[in-house]
Design an enzyme around this catalytic site. Structure first.
Site, PDB file in Angstrom:
ATOM      1  N   HIS A  23     -25.659  -3.261 -69.859  1.00  0.00           N
ATOM      2  CA  HIS A  23     -26.522  -2.123 -69.502  1.00  0.00           C
ATOM      3  C   HIS A  23     -27.980  -2.510 -69.723  1.00  0.00           C
ATOM      4  CE1 HIS A  23     -23.067   1.012 -70.103  1.00  0.00           C
ATOM      5  NE2 HIS A  23     -23.039   0.454 -68.902  1.00  0.00           N
ATOM      6  N   HIS A  79     -14.310   2.333 -60.118  1.00  0.00           N
ATOM      7  CA  HIS A  79     -15.618   2.742 -60.638  1.00  0.00           C
ATOM      8  C   HIS A  79     -16.669   1.875 -59.959  1.00  0.00           C
ATOM      9  CE1 HIS A  79     -18.879   3.589 -63.279  1.00  0.00           C
ATOM     10  NE2 HIS A  79     -18.575   2.789 -64.281  1.00  0.00           N
ATOM     11  N   GLU A  81     -19.764   1.085 -60.709  1.00  0.00           N
ATOM     12  CA  GLU A  81     -20.786   0.364 -61.476  1.00  0.00           C
ATOM     13  C   GLU A  81     -20.698  -1.129 -61.183  1.00  0.00           C
ATOM     14  OE1 GLU A  81     -22.696   0.555 -65.981  1.00  0.00           O
ATOM     15  OE2 GLU A  81     -20.666   1.315 -65.619  1.00  0.00           O
ATOM     16  N   ASP A  83     -20.778  -3.925 -62.659  1.00  0.00           N
ATOM     17  CA  ASP A  83     -19.941  -4.896 -63.363  1.00  0.00           C
ATOM     18  C   ASP A  83     -18.516  -4.897 -62.842  1.00  0.00           C
ATOM     19  OD1 ASP A  83     -20.144  -2.303 -64.628  1.00  0.00           O
ATOM     20  OD2 ASP A  83     -18.773  -3.030 -66.155  1.00  0.00           O
ATOM     21  N   HIS A 147     -17.078   6.612 -67.718  1.00  0.00           N
ATOM     22  CA  HIS A 147     -18.271   7.308 -68.159  1.00  0.00           C
ATOM     23  C   HIS A 147     -19.251   7.617 -67.011  1.00  0.00           C
ATOM     24  CE1 HIS A 147     -20.901   3.560 -68.242  1.00  0.00           C
ATOM     25  NE2 HIS A 147     -19.702   3.106 -67.962  1.00  0.00           N
ATOM     26  N   ASP A 166     -12.872   1.853 -67.454  1.00  0.00           N
ATOM     27  CA  ASP A 166     -13.681   1.718 -68.670  1.00  0.00           C
ATOM     28  C   ASP A 166     -13.052   2.380 -69.887  1.00  0.00           C
ATOM     29  OD1 ASP A 166     -15.781   0.091 -67.909  1.00  0.00           O
ATOM     30  OD2 ASP A 166     -16.937   1.726 -67.067  1.00  0.00           O
ATOM     31  N   TYR A 194     -17.454   0.264 -78.669  1.00  0.00           N
ATOM     32  CA  TYR A 194     -17.526   0.672 -77.262  1.00  0.00           C
ATOM     33  C   TYR A 194     -17.447   2.191 -77.151  1.00  0.00           C
ATOM     34  CZ  TYR A 194     -16.589   0.417 -72.231  1.00  0.00           C
ATOM     35  OH  TYR A 194     -16.650   0.555 -70.871  1.00  0.00           O
ATOM     36  N   HIS A 227     -12.492  -4.075 -69.223  1.00  0.00           N
ATOM     37  CA  HIS A 227     -13.158  -5.020 -70.124  1.00  0.00           C
ATOM     38  C   HIS A 227     -12.255  -5.299 -71.315  1.00  0.00           C
ATOM     39  CE1 HIS A 227     -16.956  -4.573 -68.002  1.00  0.00           C
ATOM     40  NE2 HIS A 227     -16.949  -3.271 -68.206  1.00  0.00           N
TER      41      HIS A 227
END
Length: 398
Positions: A23, A79, A81, A83, A147, A166, A194, A227
């Site tokens: 992030h 998701h 995002e 990554d 999230h 996530d 996390y 992750h």
């Protein structure tokens, strides 16, 4: 390089041993991380997520070595995002007609990041399913705000695998892939870090989503997050931990955080620590200088604590910028049912302690009426207030 998850499901992600922040630089990574992507091969071939953009070409070449890309029937984006989706643009250049299954919000995030690509999007919502052959299907579960608004999870029947994105993950590099192969202490620490630093603000939603997932009444043999380690040994242990963490979690711990100019505030911090141990010998005490300690590590300790004490000298009619920035982050994490107290030194005007009190209250803490405000350097009259301050932090009364 693929690694077998179960039966016809392989891990095809990327282990990033050198990653040290996430992030931007807002989340520290101490033990590497991974971007987990999965390849399902039944009568239909499905790719679940991709990897971060810096690793996209290596990911695509590895994927080519495992399967003819034209044979991929569906792509699941849990998701948007970067990554997780960072390889999607280059992958879709090679297989542009491949259907992508995701939430409506994921389309917004993907197009917002990569522009309108005219991809073959298929919107799914909780309860929708996709037949993948051999008597198996994928069931979609929206995970809004866990999230991001676009997040979802996918459950694979037959093999009983929950691809949780996530949720239930960690930034932790595990070459051996599975939780029973990982260092259990590091795994637990990274999973809690996390949660504390990323998911805690959404704890009410976590509780509801856990109830929803458990309410499906399906067996879960493996939880495969995006992750870190894959949970195959007692996978529901991480679900049970999330249920506890989401419920205003605390342990018998007091954490003291501060920054200082000329060490007066340091002396108060150390005296508070000694007094906590004196009044409550079984209580764990942690002390951190905010300027010298990683903020995410501190927040993990705050997450564990039933109470905190925060200190800063007064500077420019305010508090030190290190403490102010840390308190801004503290507020964003929305911790619940925790006590706090303020302390600090001053030379002239002395507003710092009151600023701390106001910011701690604004962050949702029950702040003690007792504080320590020492002119120049603490003396015996200041230290005499420490037992009362500590007693207020240890109190069980509302």
């Amino acid at each position: 390089m693929k690694k077998l998850v179960k039966n016809n499901v392989d891990w095809v992600g990327y282990i990033d041993w050198e990653l040290d922040s996430f992030h931007g630089d807002d989340y520290s990574i101490m033990n590497g991380s991974s971007q987990n992507a999965y390849l399902i091969r039944e009568e239909k071939n499905i790719l679940v997520d991709t990897v971060w953009a810096p690793h996209r070409f290596e990911f695509i070449e590895n994927l080519k070595s495992e399967i003819d890309l034209e044979e991929i029937d569906y792509i699941i984006i849990n998701h948007g995002e970067i990554d997780h989706s960072g390889a999607i643009v280059d992958l879709m250049k090679l297989i542009p007609e491949t259907p992508i299954y995701c939430t409506a919000n994921a389309i917004k995030s993907l197009e917002g990041q990569y522009g309108k690509q005219d991809w073959n999007f298929n919107v799914v919502k909780t309860g929708d399913s996709l037949d993948i052959g051999n008597g198996k299907s994928l069931i979609f579960v929206e995970m809004k705000m866990l999230h991001w608004p676009d997040s979802m999870a996918v459950y694979m029947t037959g093999d009983n695998i929950l691809f949780s994105n996530d949720a239930f993950g960690q930034h932790y590099a595990v070459e051996e892939l599975f939780n029973d192969k990982a260092d259990p202490c590091l795994l637990d620490r990274e999973a809690m870090k996390y949660y504390a630093n990323i998911l805690n603000p959404f704890s009410p939603l976590v509780s509801k989503k856990i109830e929803e997932v458990v309410g499906l009444g399906v067996p879960i043999d493996i939880i495969a997050p995006s992750h870190g380690a894959i949970w195959r040994d007692n996978p529901l242990q991480i679900v049970e931990k999330y249920a506890k963490w989401a419920d205003a979690y605390s342990e018998d711990q007091v954490t003291i955080v501060f920054d200082t100019m000329w060490e007066g505030t340091t002396k108060i911090a150390y005296e508070i620590a000694r007094e906590v141990s004196k009044q409550s010998p079984d209580t764990i005490v942690k002390v951190f200088n905010i300027a010298k300690t990683d903020k995410n590590e501190i927040m993990t300790e705050v997450f564990k604590s039933k109470a905190i004490a925060v200190g800063s000298p007064t500077v420019g009619n305010n508090i030190l910028s290190t403490v102010a920035g840390w308190l801004h982050f503290l507020k964003s994490l929305k911790f619940k049912n925790k006590r706090a107290a303020a302390f600090g030194c001053y030379g002239w005007s002395g507003e710092g302690v009151q600023v701390l009190v106001e910011k701690l209250e604004d962050a949702g803490f029950k702040v003690s009426d007792v504080n320590i405000k020492s002119m120049w350097n603490p003396d015996e009259s200041d230290f005499e207030k420490v037992p009362e301050l500590v007693s207020s932090l240890l109190s069980q009364e509302d």
